[in-house]
Design a protein around this motif. Sequence first.
Motif, PDB file in Angstrom:
ATOM      1  N   VAL A  84       0.064 -10.471  -9.217  1.00 28.83           N
ATOM      2  CA  VAL A  84      -0.287  -9.564  -8.119  1.00 28.83           C
ATOM      3  C   VAL A  84      -0.044  -8.138  -8.596  1.00 28.83           C
ATOM      4  O   VAL A  84       1.023  -7.820  -9.127  1.00 28.83           O
ATOM      5  N   HIS A  85      -1.060  -7.300  -8.420  1.00 28.65           N
ATOM      6  CA  HIS A  85      -0.928  -5.893  -8.800  1.00 28.65           C
ATOM      7  C   HIS A  85      -0.738  -5.048  -7.548  1.00 28.65           C
ATOM      8  O   HIS A  85      -1.479  -5.205  -6.579  1.00 28.65           O
ATOM      9  N   GLU A  86       0.212  -4.137  -7.610  1.00 29.67           N
ATOM     10  CA  GLU A  86       0.359  -3.201  -6.489  1.00 29.67           C
ATOM     11  C   GLU A  86      -0.586  -2.022  -6.722  1.00 29.67           C
ATOM     12  O   GLU A  86      -0.606  -1.442  -7.816  1.00 29.67           O
ATOM     13  N   VAL A  87      -1.378  -1.714  -5.718  1.00 31.73           N
ATOM     14  CA  VAL A  87      -2.310  -0.581  -5.832  1.00 31.73           C
ATOM     15  C   VAL A  87      -2.152   0.305  -4.594  1.00 31.73           C
ATOM     16  O   VAL A  87      -1.402  -0.021  -3.671  1.00 31.73           O
ATOM     17  N   ILE A  88      -2.895   1.389  -4.607  1.00 32.05           N
ATOM     18  CA  ILE A  88      -2.900   2.305  -3.464  1.00 32.05           C
ATOM     19  C   ILE A  88      -4.270   2.241  -2.809  1.00 32.05           C
ATOM     20  O   ILE A  88      -5.298   2.194  -3.502  1.00 32.05           O
TER      21      ILE A  88
ATOM     22  N   LEU B 171       2.925   9.986   0.994  1.00 31.02           N
ATOM     23  CA  LEU B 171       1.459   9.953   0.874  1.00 31.02           C
ATOM     24  C   LEU B 171       0.773  10.053   2.234  1.00 31.02           C
ATOM     25  O   LEU B 171      -0.389   9.676   2.390  1.00 31.02           O
ATOM     26  N   SER B 172       1.500  10.565   3.225  1.00 28.54           N
ATOM     27  CA  SER B 172       0.861  10.949   4.485  1.00 28.54           C
ATOM     28  C   SER B 172       0.943  12.464   4.507  1.00 28.54           C
ATOM     29  O   SER B 172       2.006  13.051   4.696  1.00 28.54           O
ATOM     30  N   ILE B 173      -0.192  13.092   4.270  1.00 26.68           N
ATOM     31  CA  ILE B 173      -0.215  14.520   3.951  1.00 26.68           C
ATOM     32  C   ILE B 173      -1.110  15.251   4.956  1.00 26.68           C
ATOM     33  O   ILE B 173      -2.186  14.760   5.312  1.00 26.68           O
TER      34      ILE B 173
ATOM     35  N   SER C 235      -1.662   4.297   1.194  1.00 29.30           N
ATOM     36  CA  SER C 235      -0.568   3.345   1.360  1.00 29.30           C
ATOM     37  C   SER C 235      -0.724   2.210   0.347  1.00 29.30           C
ATOM     38  O   SER C 235      -1.717   2.145  -0.377  1.00 29.30           O
ATOM     39  N   LYS C 236       0.284   1.351   0.337  1.00 32.94           N
ATOM     40  CA  LYS C 236       0.275   0.276  -0.662  1.00 32.94           C
ATOM     41  C   LYS C 236      -0.609  -0.902  -0.235  1.00 32.94           C
ATOM     42  O   LYS C 236      -0.731  -1.191   0.963  1.00 32.94           O
TER      43      LYS C 236
ATOM     44  N   ILE D  48      -3.985   3.399  -9.651  1.00 32.83           N
ATOM     45  CA  ILE D  48      -5.218   2.799  -9.140  1.00 32.83           C
ATOM     46  C   ILE D  48      -5.307   3.057  -7.635  1.00 32.83           C
ATOM     47  O   ILE D  48      -4.410   2.680  -6.875  1.00 32.83           O
ATOM     48  N   VAL D  49      -6.388   3.722  -7.215  1.00 33.56           N
ATOM     49  CA  VAL D  49      -6.619   4.001  -5.796  1.00 33.56           C
ATOM     50  C   VAL D  49      -7.941   3.356  -5.395  1.00 33.56           C
ATOM     51  O   VAL D  49      -8.954   3.537  -6.070  1.00 33.56           O
ATOM     52  N   MET D  50      -7.903   2.595  -4.307  1.00 31.21           N
ATOM     53  CA  MET D  50      -9.116   1.900  -3.862  1.00 31.21           C
ATOM     54  C   MET D  50      -9.429   2.296  -2.430  1.00 31.21           C
ATOM     55  O   MET D  50      -8.548   2.734  -1.671  1.00 31.21           O
TER      56      MET D  50
END
Length: 173
Positions: free
Chosen positions: A74-78, A47-49, A64-65, A113-115
């Motif tokens: 705890v939810h892992e998101v991007i 995800l480094s593009i 990144s995470k 999910i991207v924030m």
Amino acid sequence: MSIVIRTERKEDYSQVWDVNFQAFGNREDEAKLVDRIRLSEYFIPNLSIVAEINNEIIGHILLSKAEVFDTDMVHEVIVLAPIAVKPGHQNQGIGKQLILEAFNRCKDMGYFIVMLIGHPTYYPKFEFKQARQFGLELTQFEVSDDVFMVCELKSNELSKIKGELKYPKAFLG
Ligand SMILES: CC(C)(COP(=O)(O)OP(=O)(O)OC[C@H]1O[C@@H](n2cnc3c(N)ncnc32)[C@H](O)[C@@H]1OP(=O)(O)O)[C@@H](O)C(=O)NCCC(=O)NCCS
């Protein structure tokens, strides 16, 4: 001129530094942030593009995470940060191509999910919405509702998550 969108490689690091430095008005903060994220456990190399024209890197996006803490889970998101396109190449759709490629990769990896904290007029073009209306919170940084945004990459994902986004240490300088 054909644009190549591809995963960043180690030999790109100095050009990627320049892209971030120049895009953010000759400021080092975002370039340094990229360096810190790359060294952290939250880094996802895929995800480094970069965007490249004639072997010159003119755009970069990094996702990144991060974690969203609810009362008992705890939810892992991007998180998306930063995105940068060199000044001479802006407003030609390169940022859009980087975001769409990143979204496809997130979906392939099962992240939906991207924030981010970002320009309130740019990101809504990509279906980002104000995050606090979905029960998501951010207290590490003092930010207004309109710049704290979330995007669901699969329908109904936002109904499965609430809580406080905590950016990893790399973001704290
Ligand atoms: C923001 C950025 C990555 C967008 O990349 P880009 O390749 O120029 O964007 P695109 O060509 O894909 O999209 C252009 C659209 O975004 C809009 N846009 C570009 N920069 C914007 C900004 N800072 N705020 C709001 N809208 C912006 C343009 O007006 C255009 O709108 P339109 O599609 O309705 O005509 C780039 O302009 C940049 O590097 N800016 C400096 C660094 C920065 O601010 N990064 C984002 C931090 S949140």
